[in-house]
Scaffold this active site. Sequence first.
Site, PDB file in Angstrom:
ATOM      1  N   TYR A  40       8.403  31.612  53.871  1.00  0.00           N
ATOM      2  CA  TYR A  40       9.123  31.374  52.603  1.00  0.00           C
ATOM      3  C   TYR A  40       9.012  29.899  52.228  1.00  0.00           C
ATOM      4  CZ  TYR A  40      12.759  31.225  49.049  1.00  0.00           C
ATOM      5  OH  TYR A  40      13.432  31.045  47.851  1.00  0.00           O
ATOM      6  N   SER A  86      43.893  40.013  34.746  1.00  0.00           N
ATOM      7  CA  SER A  86      44.440  39.998  36.111  1.00  0.00           C
ATOM      8  C   SER A  86      44.727  41.433  36.512  1.00  0.00           C
ATOM      9  CB  SER A  86      45.779  39.246  36.137  1.00  0.00           C
ATOM     10  OG  SER A  86      45.602  37.984  35.590  1.00  0.00           O
ATOM     11  N   LYS A 118      39.037  43.967  47.897  1.00  0.00           N
ATOM     12  CA  LYS A 118      39.415  42.775  47.116  1.00  0.00           C
ATOM     13  C   LYS A 118      39.070  41.554  47.984  1.00  0.00           C
ATOM     14  CE  LYS A 118      43.173  40.899  44.275  1.00  0.00           C
ATOM     15  NZ  LYS A 118      43.131  39.508  44.840  1.00  0.00           N
TER      16      LYS A 118
HETATM   17  C1  LIG Z   1      39.385  45.378  36.715  1.00  0.00           C
HETATM   18  C2  LIG Z   1      39.236  43.850  36.678  1.00  0.00           C
HETATM   19  C3  LIG Z   1      40.417  43.247  35.930  1.00  0.00           C
HETATM   20  C4  LIG Z   1      37.910  43.436  36.015  1.00  0.00           C
HETATM   21  N1  LIG Z   1      37.807  43.959  34.652  1.00  0.00           N
HETATM   22  C5  LIG Z   1      37.977  43.158  33.589  1.00  0.00           C
HETATM   23  O1  LIG Z   1      38.245  41.977  33.704  1.00  0.00           O
HETATM   24  C6  LIG Z   1      37.815  43.767  32.210  1.00  0.00           C
HETATM   25  C7  LIG Z   1      37.925  42.930  31.118  1.00  0.00           C
HETATM   26  C8  LIG Z   1      37.814  43.480  29.836  1.00  0.00           C
HETATM   27  C9  LIG Z   1      37.577  44.830  29.678  1.00  0.00           C
HETATM   28  O2  LIG Z   1      37.479  45.401  28.411  1.00  0.00           O
HETATM   29  C10 LIG Z   1      37.712  44.603  27.298  1.00  0.00           C
HETATM   30  C11 LIG Z   1      36.603  44.127  26.581  1.00  0.00           C
HETATM   31  C12 LIG Z   1      36.827  43.309  25.476  1.00  0.00           C
HETATM   32  C13 LIG Z   1      38.152  42.956  25.094  1.00  0.00           C
HETATM   33  C14 LIG Z   1      39.242  43.427  25.856  1.00  0.00           C
HETATM   34  C15 LIG Z   1      39.027  44.250  26.962  1.00  0.00           C
HETATM   35  C16 LIG Z   1      37.443  45.651  30.783  1.00  0.00           C
HETATM   36  C17 LIG Z   1      37.550  45.108  32.061  1.00  0.00           C
HETATM   37  C18 LIG Z   1      39.162  43.321  38.108  1.00  0.00           C
HETATM   38  C19 LIG Z   1      39.785  42.123  38.449  1.00  0.00           C
HETATM   39  C20 LIG Z   1      39.645  41.636  39.760  1.00  0.00           C
HETATM   40  C21 LIG Z   1      38.888  42.372  40.685  1.00  0.00           C
HETATM   41  C22 LIG Z   1      38.668  41.966  42.048  1.00  0.00           C
HETATM   42  N2  LIG Z   1      39.206  40.827  42.530  1.00  0.00           N
HETATM   43  N3  LIG Z   1      37.918  42.723  42.872  1.00  0.00           N
HETATM   44  C23 LIG Z   1      37.367  43.871  42.416  1.00  0.00           C
HETATM   45  N4  LIG Z   1      36.624  44.609  43.271  1.00  0.00           N
HETATM   46  N5  LIG Z   1      37.543  44.314  41.149  1.00  0.00           N
HETATM   47  C24 LIG Z   1      38.275  43.581  40.271  1.00  0.00           C
HETATM   48  N6  LIG Z   1      38.423  44.036  38.995  1.00  0.00           N
END
Ligand SMILES: CC(C)(CNC(=O)c1ccc(Oc2ccccc2)cc1)c1ccc2c(N)nc(N)nc2n1
Length: 330
Positions: A40, A86, A118
């Site tokens: 590499y 969140s 998480k």
């Molecule tokens: C579920 C979500 C909060 C992500 N999703 C989003 O942030 C999100 C944001 C807008 C969305 O839709 C919109 C789009 C436009 C405007 C408003 C909402 C949908 C999902 C989240 C947060 C922290 C996580 C974590 N620490 N580990 C894992 N494994 N998953 C996680 N998932």
Amino acid sequence: MSTTVPPEIEEHTRTLRALLHRWGYAYYVLDAPEVSDAIYDQHYRELVDLESRYPELVSPDSPTRRVGERPASAFVSVTHRVPMFSLENAFSQAELEKWGERLLRAIGPGLEFICELKIDGSATALSYEDGVLVRGATRGDGVEGEEITQNLRTIRAIPLKLLGGEVPAVLEVRGEAFIPRDEFERINQERQAAGEKLFANPRNACAGTLRQLDSRVVASRRLGFFAYTAHYGRAESQWEALAELESHGFRVNPHRSLCRDLAEVRTFCEHWENHRHELPYDTDGVVVKVNAFDHQREVGFTSKFPRWAIAFKYPAEEKSTVVEAIAVQV
Ligand SMILES: CC(C)(CNC(=O)c1ccc(Oc2ccccc2)cc1)c1ccc2c(N)nc(N)nc2n1
């Protein structure tokens, strides 16, 4: 004076870049090296040499462009194209069940859950345009974050260019940057030897590293990244979205499960509450989500959280400090 690049040199540079991209992906994303480090490095040095002889060959997605040349003076604030929400917390199985039952009443029998670990690191936003990484940022307050593109480019598990045939014009990716426990110990030994303040835990070490203004410091540390959200992809469920992220070259945590009911969710949570210390990185819970995106849209968001996701937090551990141990001995 612009040197025209001989076509065979241009072709060879393209081949080198493609090889180094593939070998880097196999090593840092699949944990399955295809060539030795020596091979590499030899090809990497050859590409650096060619790019220095023919500067017009350099492109932002070249593997040689992972470490920034000069430290940033301060971080710029950027507004996320998609807000980063969140997660509501559940501190017991009973609270998790209450959340799940409410969703079962709202959505009905077709409801499926997905469980993901998480990771205890730093939430991170990545923006790709035409398949190329154009910006990386911290979560900040979920609406605005700090632009840390140069630092995130040094994380080998973050693709500078998306793999796969069909790439969307815009892809917004969210994931967790983290520092594995053994690398955390190594960094703290380095800081101890330099008489610097130690990091309290891998999460603080990761946040502190990503706030470094000099990306060479970030490049000198082994940070990892697990993607967990894709916006503007083609998937119709979270399970598919994670597979789509893998197809684009992202590392996605393999310990995930599609659950037909809350009993399977509970089994997953109990398993990882007992086995999480076997993992080489810290986790602080399990994220349980409604799997189908049309079901997610059906239940929507509160002002702060998606109603279709929750973080089951492991009970805080009894960390026996040295003082307690001595007290016990007395
Ligand atoms: C579920 C979500 C909060 C992500 N999703 C989003 O942030 C999100 C944001 C807008 C969305 O839709 C919109 C789009 C436009 C405007 C408003 C909402 C949908 C999902 C989240 C947060 C922290 C996580 C974590 N620490 N580990 C894992 N494994 N998953 C996680 N998932």
